[in-house]
Design a protein around this motif. Sequence first.
Motif, short mmCIF file in Angstrom:
data_model
loop_
_atom_site.label_atom_id
_atom_site.label_comp_id
_atom_site.label_asym_id
_atom_site.label_seq_id
_atom_site.Cartn_x
_atom_site.Cartn_y
_atom_site.Cartn_z
N TRP A 1 0.86 -1.18 0.00
CA TRP A 1 0.00 0.00 0.00
C TRP A 1 0.89 1.23 0.00
CZ3 TRP A 1 0.30 -3.08 4.45
CH2 TRP A 1 0.89 -2.47 5.55
N ARG A 2 0.30 2.35 -0.38
CA ARG A 2 1.05 3.60 -0.41
C ARG A 2 1.47 3.96 1.02
NH1 ARG A 2 -2.42 7.88 -2.29
NH2 ARG A 2 -3.99 6.64 -1.30
N GLU B 1 -2.15 1.60 6.36
CA GLU B 1 -2.79 1.41 5.06
C GLU B 1 -4.00 2.32 4.90
OE1 GLU B 1 -4.53 -2.23 2.31
OE2 GLU B 1 -3.84 -2.64 4.34
N GLN B 2 -4.78 2.50 5.98
CA GLN B 2 -6.00 3.29 5.93
C GLN B 2 -6.14 4.11 7.21
OE1 GLN B 2 -9.20 0.56 5.43
NE2 GLN B 2 -8.66 0.03 3.34
N ALA C 1 -2.47 10.43 1.88
CA ALA C 1 -3.67 11.01 1.26
C ALA C 1 -3.70 10.71 -0.23
CB ALA C 1 -3.69 12.52 1.48
N GLY C 2 -4.88 10.52 -0.74
CA GLY C 2 -5.06 10.24 -2.16
C GLY C 2 -4.96 11.50 -3.01
N GLY C 3 -4.82 11.28 -4.30
CA GLY C 3 -4.70 12.39 -5.24
C GLY C 3 -5.95 13.23 -5.33
N ARG D 1 -6.04 15.73 -2.48
CA ARG D 1 -5.03 16.77 -2.70
C ARG D 1 -5.50 17.76 -3.76
NH1 ARG D 1 0.85 13.99 -2.16
NH2 ARG D 1 1.44 16.10 -2.61
N ARG E 1 3.72 11.31 -8.93
CA ARG E 1 3.93 10.67 -7.63
C ARG E 1 4.55 9.28 -7.79
NH1 ARG E 1 -1.52 10.75 -4.80
NH2 ARG E 1 -2.33 10.60 -6.89
N GLY F 1 3.00 7.36 -3.02
CA GLY F 1 2.05 8.46 -3.09
C GLY F 1 2.68 9.82 -2.82
N ARG G 1 -3.64 11.71 5.85
CA ARG G 1 -5.03 11.95 6.22
C ARG G 1 -5.11 12.36 7.69
NH1 ARG G 1 -8.17 6.78 4.22
NH2 ARG G 1 -9.79 7.88 5.35
#
Length: 157
Positions: free
Chosen positions: A22-23, A31-32, A38-40, A43, A137, A141, A155
């Motif tokens: 995972w990123r 992982e979460q 944070a996801g793209g 952002r 990226r 990430g 996050r």
Amino acid sequence: MARWTGEWLSAPRLGTEEPPRWRGERLGLPEQGVGAVAGGGARLLGLVVDLVAASLLTSLFVRPDLQDTAAMQSYNLWAVAVWAIITVVPVSFFGFTPGMFVTGIRVARLDGAGMVGVPRAIVRAALTFVIIPAAIRNADGRSWLDRLTGTVVIRMR
């Protein structure tokens, strides 16, 4: 050549390293949930919120006139200056911009320091302004500006 370009152009090393599951795994991030990379989408949404906020704040002091080229050039320069201020100052001290706060993400230093700091925030804002370094990226990430400043966007919730 691979040392200069970093991992984005280097040839794959067969059998030497497993890809992350995972990123952020290689960085020790979950992982979460809180603290995950944070996801793209978050952002990008944070950047859009910041740009809209800068435009609205600028409109309070400089009247945009779409028919007057000189007035719009002045308006756009002021809007960029306002965006730079609402990006650099909050990231330096709090780790997030207003847009990042809305989307629930923040900038964290990899060395564990509490504040991002002014020099790193200026570099991040300058490279975000250019767009390309912020968009490309790696497997963790992290964008070019994250890797250059030793930071990661995580996050908050």
